[in-house]
Design an enzyme around this catalytic site. Structure first.
Site, mmCIF file in Angstrom:
data_model
loop_
_atom_site.group_PDB
_atom_site.id
_atom_site.type_symbol
_atom_site.label_atom_id
_atom_site.label_comp_id
_atom_site.label_asym_id
_atom_site.label_seq_id
_atom_site.Cartn_x
_atom_site.Cartn_y
_atom_site.Cartn_z
ATOM 1 N N GLU A 264 -10.573 -11.608 8.277
ATOM 2 C CA GLU A 264 -9.486 -12.585 8.196
ATOM 3 C C GLU A 264 -8.916 -12.824 9.599
ATOM 4 O O GLU A 264 -8.437 -11.892 10.238
ATOM 5 C CB GLU A 264 -8.390 -12.044 7.277
ATOM 6 C CG GLU A 264 -7.247 -13.001 7.080
ATOM 7 C CD GLU A 264 -6.258 -12.512 6.033
ATOM 8 O OE1 GLU A 264 -5.697 -11.413 6.219
ATOM 9 O OE2 GLU A 264 -6.044 -13.236 5.044
ATOM 10 N N CYS B 4 -3.296 -16.631 3.173
ATOM 11 C CA CYS B 4 -4.289 -15.731 2.549
ATOM 12 C C CYS B 4 -5.381 -16.542 1.864
ATOM 13 O O CYS B 4 -6.511 -16.088 1.744
ATOM 14 C CB CYS B 4 -3.609 -14.777 1.584
ATOM 15 S SG CYS B 4 -2.607 -15.595 0.353
ATOM 16 N N GLU C 81 -1.058 -8.206 -3.083
ATOM 17 C CA GLU C 81 -1.750 -9.463 -2.750
ATOM 18 C C GLU C 81 -2.092 -9.373 -1.276
ATOM 19 O O GLU C 81 -1.200 -9.396 -0.428
ATOM 20 C CB GLU C 81 -0.841 -10.678 -2.997
ATOM 21 C CG GLU C 81 -0.443 -10.885 -4.424
ATOM 22 C CD GLU C 81 -1.616 -11.052 -5.350
ATOM 23 O OE1 GLU C 81 -2.698 -11.500 -4.895
ATOM 24 O OE2 GLU C 81 -1.477 -10.710 -6.530
ATOM 25 N N LYS D 183 12.437 -6.653 0.871
ATOM 26 C CA LYS D 183 12.423 -6.644 2.335
ATOM 27 C C LYS D 183 11.548 -7.794 2.818
ATOM 28 O O LYS D 183 10.326 -7.733 2.761
ATOM 29 C CB LYS D 183 11.858 -5.332 2.858
ATOM 30 C CG LYS D 183 11.822 -5.308 4.374
ATOM 31 C CD LYS D 183 10.675 -4.469 4.882
ATOM 32 C CE LYS D 183 10.588 -4.508 6.385
ATOM 33 N NZ LYS D 183 10.174 -5.819 6.893
HETATM 34 P P1 NDP Z 1 1.424 -6.635 7.418
HETATM 35 O O1 NDP Z 1 0.724 -7.189 6.293
HETATM 36 O O2 NDP Z 1 0.693 -5.653 8.217
HETATM 37 O O3 NDP Z 1 2.789 -6.069 6.835
HETATM 38 C C1 NDP Z 1 3.936 -5.813 7.554
HETATM 39 C C2 NDP Z 1 4.988 -5.427 6.528
HETATM 40 O O4 NDP Z 1 4.569 -4.261 5.844
HETATM 41 C C3 NDP Z 1 6.317 -5.128 7.143
HETATM 42 O O5 NDP Z 1 7.323 -5.595 6.257
HETATM 43 C C4 NDP Z 1 6.336 -3.606 7.184
HETATM 44 O O6 NDP Z 1 7.624 -3.083 7.066
HETATM 45 C C5 NDP Z 1 5.552 -3.252 5.955
HETATM 46 N N1 NDP Z 1 4.877 -1.955 6.078
HETATM 47 C C6 NDP Z 1 4.179 -1.486 7.126
HETATM 48 N N2 NDP Z 1 3.680 -0.247 6.841
HETATM 49 C C7 NDP Z 1 4.089 0.048 5.578
HETATM 50 C C8 NDP Z 1 3.901 1.163 4.720
HETATM 51 N N3 NDP Z 1 3.186 2.227 5.104
HETATM 52 N N4 NDP Z 1 4.465 1.127 3.499
HETATM 53 C C9 NDP Z 1 5.178 0.064 3.099
HETATM 54 N N5 NDP Z 1 5.376 -1.034 3.871
HETATM 55 C C10 NDP Z 1 4.852 -1.027 5.099
HETATM 56 O O7 NDP Z 1 1.909 -7.872 8.302
HETATM 57 P P2 NDP Z 1 1.662 -8.227 9.806
HETATM 58 O O8 NDP Z 1 2.748 -9.091 10.201
HETATM 59 O O9 NDP Z 1 1.421 -6.971 10.586
HETATM 60 O O10 NDP Z 1 0.303 -9.101 9.742
HETATM 61 C C11 NDP Z 1 -0.931 -8.552 10.086
HETATM 62 C C12 NDP Z 1 -2.040 -9.288 9.386
HETATM 63 O O11 NDP Z 1 -1.813 -9.256 7.984
HETATM 64 C C13 NDP Z 1 -2.166 -10.778 9.677
HETATM 65 O O12 NDP Z 1 -2.899 -10.989 10.846
HETATM 66 C C14 NDP Z 1 -2.897 -11.278 8.470
HETATM 67 O O13 NDP Z 1 -4.288 -11.088 8.621
HETATM 68 C C15 NDP Z 1 -2.395 -10.374 7.366
HETATM 69 N N6 NDP Z 1 -1.362 -11.005 6.523
HETATM 70 C C16 NDP Z 1 -1.702 -11.390 5.272
HETATM 71 C C17 NDP Z 1 -0.790 -12.031 4.484
HETATM 72 C C18 NDP Z 1 -1.131 -12.500 3.110
HETATM 73 O O14 NDP Z 1 -0.546 -13.477 2.649
HETATM 74 N N7 NDP Z 1 -2.005 -11.849 2.386
HETATM 75 C C19 NDP Z 1 0.568 -12.307 4.943
HETATM 76 C C20 NDP Z 1 0.841 -11.819 6.273
HETATM 77 C C21 NDP Z 1 -0.104 -11.186 7.014
HETATM 78 P P3 NDP Z 1 8.250 -2.200 8.254
HETATM 79 O O15 NDP Z 1 8.240 -3.071 9.461
HETATM 80 O O16 NDP Z 1 9.592 -1.839 7.785
HETATM 81 O O17 NDP Z 1 7.343 -1.008 8.399
#
Ligand code: NDP
Length: 494
Positions: free
Chosen positions: A384, A286, A252, A178
């Site tokens: 972050e 990240c 990660e 996904k």
């Molecule tokens: P998130 O990291 O919060 O993840 C969103 C993803 O996680 C969506 O695909 C969502 O799917 C899925 N998800 C949400 N809840 C669950 C759950 N309980 N179980 C499994 N999957 C779940 O991304 P955001 O876009 O909200 O970004 C928020 C913050 O995350 C950023 O500000 C940044 O700080 C950090 N980030 C870090 C990254 C990295 O590379 N380490 C990359 C991107 C963001 P669905 O919509 O179907 O629920």
């Protein structure tokens, strides 16, 4: 590609709409035009995809193929990624807002990951024990863990799926993937390339959409393992759901990565790396070098140089090859950046540069931003931000620098700039992070494991470690010759 382009999901080898028939579209964060549209999946689509992946694992040829045959498919995928590099990079730019030159670099790196995983497929062997006694020979087998659910983020869409998928495929797993609803394009395109490369139907299934899909994947009975890249908060939810069901989880997550700049460093090289480290991918990274710790004796000059250099970084249209900082990918992310900048100012840090949106006719852009006089307890020093915002702190000894660097829940990466080999070695040993860079920053190689300590994640991607992540270990013991001992009649060893 004509814009907007309309895409479908890939389940069991077929291009499909969502069962409910819903769709959503993506608007370019730099140009404010709709660029792509996709099916909006729900739990029923996840069920269909997870069952297809399960069937492909339990009944299909993929896990049973000779490694060399899996390897050939992965090599073909690498070649197809290279063939389509220009289109993939453009799609990435239109959905994410990242600069085109950078996107082309990421596509090239993604192809290398598929190449490397192809080689690794042929080394995913176990172990043998010939020293346990005359009458026993034992083997330790590595078997694919099964169906892997992969949830990937919007900051490096093709690169991050390529840090997971080829490694899982190399050892014989199947997958349901996904991508973020903000940037699904290159992952859906990749599914097409996998089919073209000869991957059997159902081995990789891609679902698109948002809102409960990730959770439906993690909790599905057909799924054996979850591999997630994203925020620490969601990572915790994923780990907790996986833990409840005793599934493997590989995570990660975020980082607040420090670069320590010593007075004896090559300051010109450090300056370039500091500016690159924080503004690369507009800081939506990240591994962003979002904290810089400078020796107090050189701090004023070095900070002034960072501010001067930051003003030279070209921000703007990501389709312009000269651009180094593109658009902020989502409004939510822009809101987060603005909130942290306000918090930093309110806490008493000095806003030395930027701190506001860039006025542009279209899109969401943010000024390169530098805070000085940052103290370790401030949120801009600990959390972050995920934007082009640098927090600069000072130190007066290496011990103090390491103590500040380690004073965070995260531990993804850290670096030191110094010409003193003892300082470099001490920092390498005492900094608590999954990757340490000495006089360099943010390079990565497929051969080297990547992952974090603490709130930065669980497990490691890349390198030979990837085999361990995507396999189960099975011990097989073989009796050699007749079994001579008898439990019922032999004396029990004292
Ligand atoms: P998130 O990291 O919060 O993840 C969103 C993803 O996680 C969506 O695909 C969502 O799917 C899925 N998800 C949400 N809840 C669950 C759950 N309980 N179980 C499994 N999957 C779940 O991304 P955001 O876009 O909200 O970004 C928020 C913050 O995350 C950023 O500000 C940044 O700080 C950090 N980030 C870090 C990254 C990295 O590379 N380490 C990359 C991107 C963001 P669905 O919509 O179907 O629920």
């Amino acid at each position: 590609m004509t814009i907007p382009s309309h895409h479908r999901m890939v389940i069991d080898g077929e291009d499909v709409e969502a069962l409910a028939g819903d769709r959503f579209s993506r608007t370019s964060p730099a140009h404010d035009t709709v660029v792509t549209s996709y099916p909006r999946a729900d739990a029923d689509d996840v069920d269909r995809a997870a069952r297809a992946a399960r069937r492909a694992f339990d009944e299909g040829p993929w896990p049973k193929l000779a490694a060399v045959d899996r390897s050939r498919v992965l090599l073909r995928v690498a070649a197809l990624i290279r063939r389509d590099a220009a289109a993939l990079a453009r799609l990435e730019v239109l959905e994410s807002g990242k600069p085109i030159d950078q996107a082309l670099g990421e596509v090239a790196t993604a192809a290398e990951l598929w190449d490397y995983a192809a080689a690794l497929a042929r080394h995913a062997h176990g172990d043998a024990h010939n020293t346990l006694g005359e009458d026993v020979l034992a083997m330790v087998l590595r078997e694919p863990v099964g169906v892997v659910a992969m949830i990937t983020p919007w900051n490096f869409p093709l690169l991050i799926v390529s840090q997971k998928l080829p490694f899982a495929l190399a050892v014989g797993c199947t997958a349901i993937v996904k991508p973020s609803e903000l940037t699904p394009g290159t992952t859906v395109a990749l599914a097409g390339l996998l089919r073209e490369a000869g991957l059997p139907d159902g081995v990789v299934n891609v679902v698109t959409g948002a809102g409960g899909i990730g959770s439906a994947m993690t909790c599905h009975d057909a799924v054996d393992m979850v591999s997630f890249t994203g925020s620490t908060e969601v990572g915790r939810a994923v780990a907790s759901a996986a833990g409840q069901r005793l599934k493997k989880a590989e995570l990660e997550l975020g980082g607040k990565n420090p670069q320590i700049v010593c007075a004896d460093a090559d300051l010109d090289a450090a300056l370039d790396a500091v500016v690159f480290g924080v503004y690369f991918n507009a800081g939506e990274c990240c591994n962003s070098g979002s904290r810089v710790l400078v020796d107090r004796r050189i701090a004023a000059d070095f900070q002034a140089a960072v501010i001067r250099r930051s003003k030279e970084v070209p921000v703007g249209d990501p389709l312009d090859p000269a651009t180094r900082i593109g658009a902020i990918t989502s409004q939510e992310q822009l809101d987060t950046i603005e909130r942290y900048v306000a918090e930093g100012t309110a806490a008493g840090a000095s806003l030395a540069l930027g701190g506001s949106r860039l006025p542009t006719p279209t899109g969401r852009f943010y000024h390169p931003t530098v805070f000085t006089d940052v103290r370790r307890e401030m949120s801009i020093a600990r959390e972050e931000i995920f934007g082009p915002v640098l927090s600069m702190l000072t130190f007066s000894s290496l011990d103090e620098a390491v103590s500040i660097a380690n004073d965070t829940v995260y531990g993804l990466s850290a670096g030191i700039w110094t010409s003193d080999v003892n300082a470099a070695l001490t920092a390498s040993r005492t900094l608590r992070a999954g990757t340490i860079w000495v006089n360099r920053w943010m390079d990565g190689y497929p051969e080297l494991p990547f992952g974090g300590f603490g709130a930065s994640g669980l497990g490691r991607e890349l390198g030979r470690h990837a085999i361990g992540e995507f396999t189960e270990t099975k011990t097989v013991q073989l009796q050699v010759g007749p079994r001579t001992t008898r439990w019922l009649t032999d004396p029990v060893a004292g």
